[in-house]
Design a protein around this motif. Structure first.
Motif, PDB file in Angstrom:
ATOM      1  N   ALA A   1       0.850  -1.195   0.000  1.00  0.00           N
ATOM      2  CA  ALA A   1       0.000   0.000   0.000  1.00  0.00           C
ATOM      3  C   ALA A   1       0.885   1.244   0.000  1.00  0.00           C
ATOM      4  N   ASP A   2       1.674   1.410  -1.059  1.00  0.00           N
ATOM      5  CA  ASP A   2       2.521   2.595  -1.178  1.00  0.00           C
ATOM      6  C   ASP A   2       2.247   3.282  -2.515  1.00  0.00           C
ATOM      7  N   ALA A   3       2.871   4.421  -2.712  1.00  0.00           N
ATOM      8  CA  ALA A   3       2.610   5.220  -3.911  1.00  0.00           C
ATOM      9  C   ALA A   3       2.991   4.477  -5.189  1.00  0.00           C
ATOM     10  N   GLU A   4       4.068   3.712  -5.152  1.00  0.00           N
ATOM     11  CA  GLU A   4       4.507   2.997  -6.356  1.00  0.00           C
ATOM     12  C   GLU A   4       3.510   1.928  -6.800  1.00  0.00           C
ATOM     13  N   HIS A   5       2.812   1.343  -5.868  1.00  0.00           N
ATOM     14  CA  HIS A   5       1.891   0.258  -6.184  1.00  0.00           C
ATOM     15  C   HIS A   5       0.422   0.686  -6.081  1.00  0.00           C
ATOM     16  N   ALA A   6       0.177   1.960  -5.868  1.00  0.00           N
ATOM     17  CA  ALA A   6      -1.196   2.436  -5.648  1.00  0.00           C
ATOM     18  C   ALA A   6      -2.091   2.206  -6.865  1.00  0.00           C
ATOM     19  N   ARG A   7      -1.525   2.356  -8.045  1.00  0.00           N
ATOM     20  CA  ARG A   7      -2.334   2.167  -9.260  1.00  0.00           C
ATOM     21  C   ARG A   7      -1.661   1.115 -10.131  1.00  0.00           C
ATOM     22  N   TRP A   8      -2.276  -0.024 -10.227  1.00  0.00           N
ATOM     23  CA  TRP A   8      -1.713  -1.089 -11.053  1.00  0.00           C
ATOM     24  C   TRP A   8      -1.967  -0.755 -12.502  1.00  0.00           C
TER      25      TRP A   8
ATOM     26  N   ALA B   1       4.520  -3.160 -16.502  1.00  0.00           N
ATOM     27  CA  ALA B   1       4.935  -2.167 -15.509  1.00  0.00           C
ATOM     28  C   ALA B   1       5.514  -2.873 -14.280  1.00  0.00           C
ATOM     29  N   CYS B   2       4.924  -3.992 -13.883  1.00  0.00           N
ATOM     30  CA  CYS B   2       5.454  -4.753 -12.742  1.00  0.00           C
ATOM     31  C   CYS B   2       6.851  -5.269 -13.067  1.00  0.00           C
ATOM     32  N   LEU B   3       7.003  -5.807 -14.281  1.00  0.00           N
ATOM     33  CA  LEU B   3       8.275  -6.414 -14.650  1.00  0.00           C
ATOM     34  C   LEU B   3       9.378  -5.395 -14.861  1.00  0.00           C
ATOM     35  N   ALA B   4       9.026  -4.114 -14.978  1.00  0.00           N
ATOM     36  CA  ALA B   4      10.062  -3.089 -15.067  1.00  0.00           C
ATOM     37  C   ALA B   4      10.905  -3.108 -13.786  1.00  0.00           C
ATOM     38  N   CYS B   5      10.280  -3.353 -12.642  1.00  0.00           N
ATOM     39  CA  CYS B   5      11.010  -3.446 -11.367  1.00  0.00           C
ATOM     40  C   CYS B   5      11.269  -4.893 -10.950  1.00  0.00           C
TER      41      CYS B   5
ATOM     42  N   GLY C   1      16.169  -7.759 -14.785  1.00  0.00           N
ATOM     43  CA  GLY C   1      17.106  -6.647 -14.638  1.00  0.00           C
ATOM     44  C   GLY C   1      16.603  -5.540 -13.743  1.00  0.00           C
ATOM     45  N   GLY C   2      15.470  -5.762 -13.059  1.00  0.00           N
ATOM     46  CA  GLY C   2      14.856  -4.717 -12.252  1.00  0.00           C
ATOM     47  C   GLY C   2      15.485  -4.556 -10.881  1.00  0.00           C
ATOM     48  N   ALA C   3      15.009  -3.541 -10.167  1.00  0.00           N
ATOM     49  CA  ALA C   3      15.527  -3.236  -8.833  1.00  0.00           C
ATOM     50  C   ALA C   3      15.173  -4.318  -7.808  1.00  0.00           C
ATOM     51  N   SER C   4      14.002  -4.932  -7.955  1.00  0.00           N
ATOM     52  CA  SER C   4      13.553  -6.002  -7.047  1.00  0.00           C
ATOM     53  C   SER C   4      13.068  -7.193  -7.873  1.00  0.00           C
ATOM     54  N   PRO C   5      13.995  -7.943  -8.458  1.00  0.00           N
ATOM     55  CA  PRO C   5      13.575  -9.042  -9.338  1.00  0.00           C
ATOM     56  C   PRO C   5      12.863 -10.163  -8.579  1.00  0.00           C
ATOM     57  N   GLN C   6      12.017 -10.880  -9.315  1.00  0.00           N
ATOM     58  CA  GLN C   6      11.320 -12.035  -8.745  1.00  0.00           C
ATOM     59  C   GLN C   6      12.354 -13.088  -8.362  1.00  0.00           C
TER      60      GLN C   6
ATOM     61  N   PRO D   1       6.678 -18.576 -10.023  1.00  0.00           N
ATOM     62  CA  PRO D   1       5.979 -19.185 -11.160  1.00  0.00           C
ATOM     63  C   PRO D   1       5.971 -18.250 -12.359  1.00  0.00           C
ATOM     64  N   LEU D   2       6.035 -18.845 -13.518  1.00  0.00           N
ATOM     65  CA  LEU D   2       5.995 -18.048 -14.738  1.00  0.00           C
ATOM     66  C   LEU D   2       4.599 -17.495 -14.952  1.00  0.00           C
ATOM     67  N   GLY D   3       4.506 -16.479 -15.727  1.00  0.00           N
ATOM     68  CA  GLY D   3       3.218 -15.870 -16.029  1.00  0.00           C
ATOM     69  C   GLY D   3       3.256 -14.388 -15.806  1.00  0.00           C
ATOM     70  N   GLN D   4       2.332 -13.710 -16.454  1.00  0.00           N
ATOM     71  CA  GLN D   4       2.276 -12.265 -16.332  1.00  0.00           C
ATOM     72  C   GLN D   4       0.911 -11.808 -15.870  1.00  0.00           C
ATOM     73  N   GLU D   5       0.263 -12.612 -15.089  1.00  0.00           N
ATOM     74  CA  GLU D   5      -1.021 -12.249 -14.511  1.00  0.00           C
ATOM     75  C   GLU D   5      -0.792 -11.904 -13.047  1.00  0.00           C
ATOM     76  N   CYS D   6      -0.107 -10.790 -12.809  1.00  0.00           N
ATOM     77  CA  CYS D   6       0.350 -10.428 -11.462  1.00  0.00           C
ATOM     78  C   CYS D   6      -0.794 -10.375 -10.445  1.00  0.00           C
ATOM     79  N   LEU D   7      -1.907  -9.768 -10.831  1.00  0.00           N
ATOM     80  CA  LEU D   7      -3.009  -9.595  -9.874  1.00  0.00           C
ATOM     81  C   LEU D   7      -3.782 -10.873  -9.609  1.00  0.00           C
ATOM     82  N   ARG D   8      -3.500 -11.895 -10.384  1.00  0.00           N
ATOM     83  CA  ARG D   8      -4.164 -13.184 -10.133  1.00  0.00           C
ATOM     84  C   ARG D   8      -3.763 -13.710  -8.752  1.00  0.00           C
ATOM     85  N   CYS D   9      -2.494 -13.501  -8.393  1.00  0.00           N
ATOM     86  CA  CYS D   9      -2.002 -13.953  -7.078  1.00  0.00           C
ATOM     87  C   CYS D   9      -1.762 -12.791  -6.119  1.00  0.00           C
ATOM     88  N   HIS D  10      -1.251 -11.687  -6.650  1.00  0.00           N
ATOM     89  CA  HIS D  10      -0.873 -10.537  -5.818  1.00  0.00           C
ATOM     90  C   HIS D  10      -1.933  -9.450  -5.930  1.00  0.00           C
TER      91      HIS D  10
END
Length: 76
Positions: free
Chosen positions: A34-41, A46-50, A54-59, A64-73
């Motif tokens: 619940a911070d400014a960076e994640h306030a608006r999905w 956009a998630c994979l940018a970080c 090569g991002g600042a906080s890599p997975q 698990p593979l996939g790009q449905e971030c909000l499915r789990c998070h």
């Protein structure tokens, strides 16, 4: 009670404790912070940018593979 019975009872009690602890473990993936960076999905891109390789906080490597971030998070 004999020594064998005590040993068996102790082993069963230890096994029961292990099963209970495993059952109580929270296996839910973390929600979006619940911070400014994640306030608006915006998008998975956009998630994979970080959180991409090569991002600042890599997975983690075991993520698990996939790009449905909000499915789990989901968001709060």
């Amino acid at each position: 009670m004999t020594r064998t019975q005590w040993t068996l009872l102790s082993a069963l009690a230890a096994l029961a404790i292990i099963v209970i602890l495993l059952a109580l473990r929270n296996r839910q993936p973390p929600m979006l912070p619940a911070d400014a960076e994640h306030a608006r999905w915006e998008s998975a891109e956009a998630c994979l940018a970080c959180h991409g390789p090569g991002g600042a906080s890599p997975q983690s490597k075991g993520h698990p593979l996939g790009q449905e971030c909000l499915r789990c998070h989901g968001s709060r």
